[in-house]
Design a protein around this motif. Structure first.
Motif, PDB file in Angstrom:
ATOM      1  N   HIS A  76       0.829  -1.198   0.000  1.00 48.75           N
ATOM      2  CA  HIS A  76       0.000   0.000   0.000  1.00 48.75           C
ATOM      3  C   HIS A  76       0.870   1.257   0.000  1.00 48.75           C
ATOM      4  O   HIS A  76       2.035   1.230   0.387  1.00 48.75           O
ATOM      5  N   ASP A  77       0.261   2.359  -0.447  1.00 46.09           N
ATOM      6  CA  ASP A  77       0.913   3.664  -0.372  1.00 46.09           C
ATOM      7  C   ASP A  77       0.976   4.086   1.097  1.00 46.09           C
ATOM      8  O   ASP A  77      -0.049   4.111   1.783  1.00 46.09           O
ATOM      9  N   MET A  78       2.194   4.396   1.578  1.00 48.09           N
ATOM     10  CA  MET A  78       2.336   4.822   2.975  1.00 48.09           C
ATOM     11  C   MET A  78       1.490   6.059   3.279  1.00 48.09           C
ATOM     12  O   MET A  78       0.964   6.207   4.384  1.00 48.09           O
ATOM     13  N   PHE A  79       1.375   6.957   2.300  1.00 49.50           N
ATOM     14  CA  PHE A  79       0.599   8.178   2.496  1.00 49.50           C
ATOM     15  C   PHE A  79      -0.815   7.910   1.997  1.00 49.50           C
ATOM     16  O   PHE A  79      -1.114   8.026   0.807  1.00 49.50           O
ATOM     17  N   ALA A  80      -1.680   7.525   2.933  1.00 52.80           N
ATOM     18  CA  ALA A  80      -2.994   7.002   2.579  1.00 52.80           C
ATOM     19  C   ALA A  80      -4.079   8.066   2.545  1.00 52.80           C
ATOM     20  O   ALA A  80      -5.260   7.733   2.475  1.00 52.80           O
ATOM     21  N   GLY A  81      -3.712   9.342   2.620  1.00 58.54           N
ATOM     22  CA  GLY A  81      -4.704  10.403   2.516  1.00 58.54           C
ATOM     23  C   GLY A  81      -4.798  11.244   3.775  1.00 58.54           C
ATOM     24  O   GLY A  81      -4.132  10.986   4.784  1.00 58.54           O
ATOM     25  N   ILE A  82      -5.637  12.259   3.697  1.00 65.56           N
ATOM     26  CA  ILE A  82      -5.868  13.168   4.821  1.00 65.56           C
ATOM     27  C   ILE A  82      -7.117  12.726   5.564  1.00 65.56           C
ATOM     28  O   ILE A  82      -8.173  12.516   4.963  1.00 65.56           O
ATOM     29  N   GLU A  83      -6.983  12.616   6.864  1.00 63.01           N
ATOM     30  CA  GLU A  83      -8.008  12.049   7.726  1.00 63.01           C
ATOM     31  C   GLU A  83      -8.599  13.133   8.631  1.00 63.01           C
ATOM     32  O   GLU A  83      -7.895  14.052   9.058  1.00 63.01           O
ATOM     33  N   LEU A  84      -9.890  13.000   8.935  1.00 61.19           N
ATOM     34  CA  LEU A  84     -10.604  13.956   9.773  1.00 61.19           C
ATOM     35  C   LEU A  84     -11.406  13.210  10.832  1.00 61.19           C
ATOM     36  O   LEU A  84     -12.051  12.201  10.529  1.00 61.19           O
ATOM     37  N   GLN A  85     -11.340  13.669  12.088  1.00 54.55           N
ATOM     38  CA  GLN A  85     -12.104  13.057  13.167  1.00 54.55           C
ATOM     39  C   GLN A  85     -12.481  14.127  14.180  1.00 54.55           C
ATOM     40  O   GLN A  85     -11.689  15.023  14.486  1.00 54.55           O
ATOM     41  N   GLU A  86     -13.681  14.024  14.719  1.00 54.55           N
ATOM     42  CA  GLU A  86     -14.136  15.036  15.674  1.00 54.55           C
ATOM     43  C   GLU A  86     -13.355  14.936  16.977  1.00 54.55           C
ATOM     44  O   GLU A  86     -13.033  13.845  17.451  1.00 54.55           O
ATOM     45  N   TYR A  87     -13.085  16.111  17.563  1.00 49.97           N
ATOM     46  CA  TYR A  87     -12.362  16.210  18.830  1.00 49.97           C
ATOM     47  C   TYR A  87     -13.193  17.055  19.797  1.00 49.97           C
ATOM     48  O   TYR A  87     -13.626  18.158  19.457  1.00 49.97           O
ATOM     49  N   ASP A  88     -13.436  16.504  20.986  1.00 54.22           N
ATOM     50  CA  ASP A  88     -14.186  17.214  22.015  1.00 54.22           C
ATOM     51  C   ASP A  88     -13.229  18.010  22.898  1.00 54.22           C
ATOM     52  O   ASP A  88     -12.390  17.425  23.589  1.00 54.22           O
ATOM     53  N   ARG A  89     -13.381  19.335  22.895  1.00 53.51           N
ATOM     54  CA  ARG A  89     -12.434  20.180  23.624  1.00 53.51           C
ATOM     55  C   ARG A  89     -12.613  20.097  25.133  1.00 53.51           C
ATOM     56  O   ARG A  89     -11.696  20.427  25.893  1.00 53.51           O
ATOM     57  N   THR A  90     -13.772  19.657  25.596  1.00 53.35           N
ATOM     58  CA  THR A  90     -14.016  19.558  27.037  1.00 53.35           C
ATOM     59  C   THR A  90     -13.410  18.289  27.627  1.00 53.35           C
ATOM     60  O   THR A  90     -12.708  18.321  28.637  1.00 53.35           O
ATOM     61  N   SER A  91     -13.662  17.165  26.983  1.00 50.06           N
ATOM     62  CA  SER A  91     -13.162  15.886  27.485  1.00 50.06           C
ATOM     63  C   SER A  91     -11.782  15.541  26.949  1.00 50.06           C
ATOM     64  O   SER A  91     -11.155  14.597  27.420  1.00 50.06           O
ATOM     65  N   HIS A  92     -11.301  16.306  25.944  1.00 49.67           N
ATOM     66  CA  HIS A  92     -10.017  16.045  25.288  1.00 49.67           C
ATOM     67  C   HIS A  92      -9.997  14.646  24.664  1.00 49.67           C
ATOM     68  O   HIS A  92      -8.971  13.958  24.676  1.00 49.67           O
TER      69      HIS A  92
END
Length: 530
Positions: free
Chosen positions: A151-167
């Motif tokens: 596989h290509d080591m650089f598999a794309g740009i990923e996005l995931q939600e982050y909760d600033r209160t609970s970290h």
């Protein structure tokens, strides 16, 4: 005018941030050096001052044992809820097809701290950043690393939600783009302007094919359409440009609506040759087309560009000589793989001196004793006075022109077999050591001035025992202190990366554990104006 690079020497992967109407900050990568994540401040985008690093203790960062050019890669700096948010990757391994990539987040009410205990996020990739949307939700971006050989080591740009209160991260990650045909999509930053989300990311690798691309979508999750005009910024098509390796952009807007891109650049000694100063930080104005695309003029970096319409705000010029009169090291100093603490150095045990207790050998990756600063110009000098009482050849102290554990030059005081102090010079290039035919006897119990003069491509050493400076009859190759010289591949496999830059510093070894130390009375760094 803005004169590029605005941050000279080893200052790569810039992320730029405006807080309020007046304060601009840039954070850069530090790799195996403490304090982790270099911070810089400006009020006009022309004049910048170094604030030092954010991660200055083992509570915040552990670099023990990291490989050359491992450690901190491409941090993300943002501001929300009255707090600075710093996300960063600590690269523990990267060679032979594998990468261990723990990512963490820390916050602080002020750019100067105190920073909270880092919270683990994930280890799926690197080049992390946070995007805070208008609805109050936050999202973590990173490149996705794929270890599988097919596989290509650089598999794309990923996005995931982050909760600033609970970290904590919420939900599942989603890949929002795999980049352009240039490949190697990394260094993502997300912005919102009008009804569009704009994704800016690096591409093409970190060398002379480097660049930055932009894509947009009306939906956070895409699909993201690449700019039909091509790269936002690159030097890949023109080897004559003074600023090479341009890419890895982040954007900032002034209160008046002027936009600028902070980006990586490099200044090779020869055309497409070695870059001893490492990767530096430059700024370019950004305009917007009627169709809503951000553009840099010609998509190429320029040395001198118009400054924004901001009140000039120069800072005092830092002194060229550090007399070590303060209880802590100044912001231009860095230490290798361990923080500057009382376990191995002191600015108070002998007032007006920096006392450094000897550490590991030049290849040691846990407790080296090296205090250094960045080389910022092709012509510069570095000088100190050292007092040292070596008892065996296992005791060494002096000055070094340093890139990594495999590439350096070293002028040092040590002991001969009969216990007499003497000056020696040792060099190392890609792990191969060269002991130069220099041995200068020194009077016992005296201090000696040591000096390094860099005039690319040559490094010269000199010394002074009180009768005037004496140049040593050596012309050392300074280009071994470069990214290009540091890269190593064996049997087609990556073994060592070169991501940093040349440093000049104070180095002490205590190879037999006898407890020796050296006292440095001052350190003077002078760069010749370009």
């Amino acid at each position: 005018m803005i004169h590029n690079p605005v941050l000279r020497g080893f200052e790569p992967d810039p992320v730029i941030l405006r807080v309020g109407d007046e304060d601009y900050y840039i954070a850069t990568s530090t790799f195996e050096w403490y304090p982790g994540v270099r911070l810089h401040h400006s009020r006009d985008l022309v004049n910048w001052r170094a604030l030092g690093g954010a991660l200055d203790s083992r509570r915040l960062l552990d670099l023990s044992g990291v490989p050359d050019s491992g450690g901190i890669w491409a941090p993300g700096l943002s501001y929300a809820d009255g707090l600075f948010h710093l996300v960063f990757t600590v690269v523990d391994t990267y060679a032979e097809g594998w990468k261990d990539l723990p990512n963490q987040v820390t916050t602080a009410p002020s750019i100067e701290g105190p920073w909270s205990d880092p919270v683990p996020l994930h280890g799926r990739g690197f080049d992390v950043s946070l995007f805070h949307d208008r609805d109050g939700r936050s999202w973590l971006l990173n490149m996705r690393f794929d270890w599988r050989p097919e596989h290509d080591m650089f598999a794309g740009i990923e996005l995931q939600e982050y909760d600033r209160t609970s970290h904590k991260l919420l939900g599942q990650p989603r890949t929002i783009t795999v980049g352009t045909d240039a490949g190697v999509a990394e260094g993502p930053h997300l912005y919102r302007r009008g009804d569009w989300y704009y994704l800016v990311h690096a591409e093409g690798g970190t060398g002379y094919e480097h660049g930055a691309a932009v894509a947009r979508s009306r939906d956070l999750f895409g699909p993201y359409e690449p700019d039909p005009a091509g790269p936002l910024l690159t030097s890949r098509h023109d080897p004559t440009l003074e600023l090479q390796k341009a890419g890895h952009c982040s954007l900032v807007e002034t209160p008046a609506g002027e936009w600028y891109a902070a980006h990586i650049t490099a200044r090779p000694y020869t055309e497409r040759g070695r870059c001893v100063l490492g990767r530096e930080t430059a700024l370019q104005p950004v305009t917007w087309t009627e169709e809503g695309w951000p553009r840099i003029a010609g998509a190429v970096p320029t040395v001198t560009v118009p400054a924004p319409d901001l009140r000039p705000a120069p800072f005092p010029t830092p002194p060229t000589t550090d007399h070590f009169a303060r209880p802590i090291l100044g912001p231009d100093w860095s230490t290798l793989r361990r923080p500057a603490d009382q376990n191995w150095l002191s600015l108070t045990e002998r007032p007006g001196h920096l006392r450094i207790h000897g550490g590991q050998s030049p290849v040691g990756r846990r407790t080296p004793s090296l205090v250094a600063r960045r080389v910022t110009a092709p012509r510069c000098s570095f000088e100190t006075r050292v007092t040292f009482d070596p008892r065996t050849p296992d005791h060494l102290a002096g000055i070094t022109a340093y890139y990594n554990t495999r590439n350096w030059h070293y002028l040092y005081v040590t002991s001969t077999d009969d216990g007499s102090p003497a000056l020696h010079v040792l060099s190392c290039e890609q792990r191969t050591r060269t002991a130069h035919p220099v041995q200068v006897p020194l009077p016992p119990g005296t201090s000696v001035v040591l000096r390094a003069e860099l005039d690319l491509p040559v490094l010269h050493f000199a010394y002074d025992t009180g009768d005037g400076p004496v140049p040593l009859p050596l012309e050392l190759d300074a280009t071994v202190l470069s990214d290009e010289a540091a890269d190593e591949f064996h049997d087609g496999q990556l073994r060592v990366l070169g991501f940093t830059g040349a440093m000049l510093g104070l180095w002490v070894q205590d190879l037999d554990g006898a407890g020796v130390h050296a006292d440095f009375g001052y350190a003077t760094y002078q760069a010749v104006a370009e």
